[in-house]
Design a protein around this motif. Structure first.
Motif, short mmCIF file in Angstrom:
data_model
loop_
_atom_site.label_atom_id
_atom_site.label_comp_id
_atom_site.label_asym_id
_atom_site.label_seq_id
_atom_site.Cartn_x
_atom_site.Cartn_y
_atom_site.Cartn_z
N TYR A 1 0.82 -1.21 0.00
CA TYR A 1 0.00 0.00 0.00
C TYR A 1 0.86 1.26 0.00
N ASP A 2 1.97 1.22 0.70
CA ASP A 2 2.84 2.39 0.76
C ASP A 2 3.36 2.77 -0.62
N GLN A 3 3.53 1.78 -1.48
CA GLN A 3 4.06 2.04 -2.82
C GLN A 3 2.97 2.37 -3.85
N GLY A 4 1.71 2.36 -3.43
CA GLY A 4 0.64 2.72 -4.35
C GLY A 4 -0.02 1.56 -5.05
N GLY A 5 -0.02 0.39 -4.41
CA GLY A 5 -0.69 -0.76 -4.99
C GLY A 5 -0.04 -1.22 -6.28
N GLY A 6 -0.82 -1.92 -7.11
CA GLY A 6 -0.28 -2.47 -8.35
C GLY A 6 0.30 -1.42 -9.28
N ASN A 7 -0.43 -0.34 -9.48
CA ASN A 7 0.09 0.72 -10.36
C ASN A 7 1.39 1.29 -9.83
N GLY A 8 1.46 1.51 -8.53
CA GLY A 8 2.68 2.04 -7.95
C GLY A 8 3.86 1.10 -8.10
N LEU A 9 3.58 -0.22 -8.18
CA LEU A 9 4.63 -1.21 -8.36
C LEU A 9 4.99 -1.43 -9.82
N GLY A 10 4.28 -0.75 -10.72
CA GLY A 10 4.58 -0.88 -12.13
C GLY A 10 3.69 -1.84 -12.90
N LEU A 11 2.63 -2.35 -12.26
CA LEU A 11 1.68 -3.21 -12.97
C LEU A 11 0.74 -2.34 -13.79
N ASN A 12 0.17 -2.92 -14.81
CA ASN A 12 -0.79 -2.21 -15.66
C ASN A 12 -2.20 -2.48 -15.16
N VAL A 13 -2.74 -1.54 -14.35
CA VAL A 13 -4.08 -1.69 -13.76
C VAL A 13 -4.85 -0.41 -14.03
N PRO A 14 -5.37 -0.24 -15.26
CA PRO A 14 -6.00 1.05 -15.62
C PRO A 14 -7.21 1.41 -14.79
N ASN A 15 -7.89 0.42 -14.20
CA ASN A 15 -9.10 0.71 -13.41
C ASN A 15 -8.84 0.64 -11.91
N GLN A 16 -7.58 0.75 -11.49
CA GLN A 16 -7.27 0.67 -10.07
C GLN A 16 -7.98 1.77 -9.30
N THR A 17 -8.63 1.39 -8.22
CA THR A 17 -9.35 2.37 -7.38
C THR A 17 -8.48 2.89 -6.25
N LEU A 18 -7.45 2.17 -5.90
CA LEU A 18 -6.48 2.64 -4.92
C LEU A 18 -5.57 3.67 -5.57
N SER A 19 -5.32 4.77 -4.88
CA SER A 19 -4.41 5.79 -5.41
C SER A 19 -3.03 5.19 -5.66
N ALA A 20 -2.46 5.54 -6.80
CA ALA A 20 -1.13 5.04 -7.15
C ALA A 20 -0.03 5.85 -6.49
N GLY A 21 -0.38 6.92 -5.80
CA GLY A 21 0.62 7.75 -5.14
C GLY A 21 1.20 7.06 -3.92
N ARG A 22 2.46 7.27 -3.67
CA ARG A 22 3.11 6.69 -2.49
C ARG A 22 2.61 7.37 -1.22
N LEU A 23 2.52 6.58 -0.16
CA LEU A 23 2.11 7.13 1.13
C LEU A 23 3.26 7.79 1.87
N LEU A 24 4.48 7.40 1.52
CA LEU A 24 5.69 7.97 2.13
C LEU A 24 5.73 7.72 3.64
N LEU A 25 5.38 6.51 4.02
CA LEU A 25 5.48 6.13 5.42
C LEU A 25 6.93 5.81 5.76
N SER A 26 7.38 6.28 6.90
CA SER A 26 8.72 5.95 7.35
C SER A 26 8.74 4.53 7.90
N ALA A 27 9.93 3.98 8.11
CA ALA A 27 10.05 2.64 8.68
C ALA A 27 9.39 2.59 10.05
N LYS A 28 9.57 3.65 10.84
CA LYS A 28 8.95 3.71 12.17
C LYS A 28 7.43 3.72 12.05
N GLU A 29 6.89 4.49 11.12
CA GLU A 29 5.44 4.58 10.95
C GLU A 29 4.86 3.24 10.49
#
Length: 596
Positions: A554-582
């Motif tokens: 999820y932190d990387q933006g789901g499938g689209n964020g990982l580089g998969l081709n998911v044109p109808n993805q409902t999860l935002s492809a933007g990174r959450l930018l969570l730190s290791a501690k978070e």
């Protein structure tokens, strides 16, 4: 996250909005004064919709349009407590999700309303979308007129008003603190304060003393919401425990003090729930098909025995407990279990049965609308149990122990056989008994302020805020049944890969196999996070073995964020930018959701 599927329990959609369309009552009554105020608020909303429409037709100035849109949303929030309760069908068109919806009965609904308009205005105004924007605003004005007409001709009952008021506070708790319906405009705390103030004004018609405890609690909660703070920094734990919970308890007391008619109907959120976190807040029998399906001690005892009995399978070697093991939160710990022959894997990962009763649809593709249907599907499934309940019923009838258990659970005069519906209802009753909301998190929200660590508290605030988990896993059940009505359930397209490091999406079509519309491709039910620490591996295909891997996905933006081709993805492809501690804090909170 945004949902692509909303399942609605048949016959329940408008039950909360069952006010009487009749002559108006005494103009001096509280309910009549509230009704008149709603007419004025609906008229104001109509004015704002028309103003926004005319502005959009005459200017491309993004800032002006965005400002007026925000004002229109605030106007809506002032009457949301009533519109969502009394006219839910119109409200779906005014503030429903900005994606197509399909219902359990197959009905398809195009998105419209404020959330669709928001996407046309934020973060940038696209001139090519002007025609769509104006058309959407025109529909918004039409629905605003429907509100005005509705509240002009309806009578509101005091018990309904008090019920609706408390539900609005619950709505703020579960949806208002996380930008659920304004992810781009980003004014959730302001909107929540406005909605809460409107509710406060309603309650003053019944408790007029500005200095009484209820009004003081409203004032304190509104003040807390009104302090400027960044979205990621808002202390949701503090708001819920110090303000929201005391407020809904006091609203419950007021309802009792008014001695209003005790009108009851079956729903998941019990009408006398004092907070969202009480042990008796949710009704495990909410989604039964008929009153006679209600779970009781006799049915549960019978169902438990059946659950562990391999005679329900065609080979008489597999029971329900073979795949739903109690020590693994009623999962099996496998990526995918083997089929009844032991020669191949079944289609999907085994989901937990704990709290399965608290959702209106079962399976990853939401194909069963009751636990009875789910039971029948699994037993008859050629790969899973390959059983025949008619043959099982005949075998159980020959067993004296079972014959007595069925007679106790389903008293039938002159019984000469066992009915397959009784088997399904008994098993479903046992599953309903697996409802448990007794984690350390629950104890904390009920007043034990020492039971959670600061790391777990931080994790909850991240879950509800920066990590964006709660826009799909709704507080407090942390599944995808939309609060506070709990009649709709979400499916999402998040782009789960075929294998952990694959750049190819898992080929399972999900909901698309049942409802072949493109937006349903790869859509799966959003499952509960409760007991997740005990139910690894994760996702419908069991691709992730640890909670840490899920958080990374999820932190990387789901499938689209990982580089998969998911044109109808409902999860935002933007990174959450969570730190290791978070990330560690979020995992710590999820572990605090395990039943004790």
């Amino acid at each position: 996250m945004r949902s692509t599927f909303k399942g609605i329990t048949a016959g329940l959609l408008a039950i909360m909005g069952c006010s009487l369309l009749a002559f108006h009552g005494d103009p001096d009554t509280a309910s009549e004064l509230i009704r008149k105020k709603l007419v004025l608020q609906a008229d104001s909303f109509l004015t704002m919709a028309r103003l926004l429409q005319s502005t959009a037709a005459g200017t491309n100035n993004k800032l002006i349009l965005q400002r007026r849109f925000r004002e229109a949303r605030l106007t809506y929030k002032r009457m949301e407590w009533a519109t969502e309760y009394f006219d839910p069908l119109t409200s779906r068109q005014v503030n429903g999700p900005p994606v197509p919806e399909t219902e359990l009965n197959g009905q398809f609904t195009e998105p419209e309303g404020l959330q669709v308009i928001e996407e046309l205005l934020f973060p940038h105004l696209n001139p090519s979308s002007r025609k769509q924007l104006i058309a959407s605003l025109k529909k918004l004005a039409v629905n605003a007129e429907i509100y005005r007409e509705y509240f002009t001709r309806t009578d509101l009952q005091d018990w309904q008003i008090m019920d609706a008021v408390k539900l609005e506070v619950f709505r703020i708790e579960a949806l208002g603190l996380n930008d659920f319906d304004d992810p781009l405009a980003r004014q959730c705390f302001t909107e929540s304060a406005v909605a809460l103030n409107s509710v406060r004004e309603v309650t003053m018609r019944y408790a007029r003393d500005d200095k009484d405890r209820l009004q003081q609690l409203f004032t304190q909660a509104i003040r807390y919401l009104s302090v400027p703070v960044a979205f990621d920094c808002f202390d949701r734990v503090a708001f819920l425990t110090a303000y929201a919970n005391p407020l809904t308890r006091e609203l419950t007391c007021l309802h009792k003090q008014l001695k209003l008619p005790n009108v009851r109907y079956n729903r998941l959120l019990n009408q006398d729930a004092a907070t969202l976190f009480d042990s008796s807040t949710f009704n495990r029998n909410a989604y039964i098909d008929a009153p006679e399906d209600t779970a009781n001690a006799q049915k549960i005892a019978l169902g438990k025995k059946l659950f562990f009995d391999p005679r329900l399978s065609g080979t008489m070697t597999r029971s329900c407990a073979s795949c739903h093991q109690p020590d693994k939160a009623f999962t099996d710990g496998l990526t995918k279990n083997l089929d009844i022959t032991g020669k191949k894997h079944i289609l999907r990962n085994t989901p937990t049965l704990v709290n399965a009763a608290l959702q209106p649809a079962q399976f990853y593709d939401l194909r069963a609308t009751s636990l009875e249907d789910q039971v029948g599907d699994v037993i008859g499934n050629q790969d899973e149990m390959h059983g025949d309940m008619r043959l099982s019923a005949l075998n159980f009838w020959q067993d004296k122990t079972y014959r007595k258990l069925f007679a106790d659970a389903f008293p039938v005069k002159g019984r000469v056989t066992i009915d397959t519906t009784e088997i399904k209802n008994a098993l479903a009753s046992y599953i309903r008994s697996l409802t448990a909301l007794n984690s350390r998190f629950d104890d904390y929200m009920r007043g034990d302020q020492k039971i959670l660590s600061q790391r777990e508290i931080n994790g909850f605030n991240l879950f509800m805020g920066k990590a964006r988990c709660s826009t799909c896993h709704y507080l407090p059940l942390f599944n995808s049944v939309l609060p506070p009505r709990y009649m709709q359930m979400d499916a999402e397209v998040i782009g789960v890969p075929k294998t952990k490091n694959s750049k190819i999406i898992d080929p399972d079509p999900g909901l698309y196999a049942l409802q072949p519309m493109e937006f349903n491709r790869y859509a799966f039910k959003v499952t509960t996070v409760r007991n997740a620490a005990r139910s690894a591996p994760y996702m419908h295909n069991g691709v992730y073995k640890t909670l840490e891997e899920v958080i990374d996905f999820y932190d990387q933006g789901g499938g689209n964020g990982l580089g998969l081709n998911v044109p109808n993805q409902t999860l935002s492809a933007g990174r959450l930018l969570l730190s290791a501690k978070e990330k560690m804090e979020v995992v710590a909170f999820i572990r605090a959701l395990d039943n004790r």
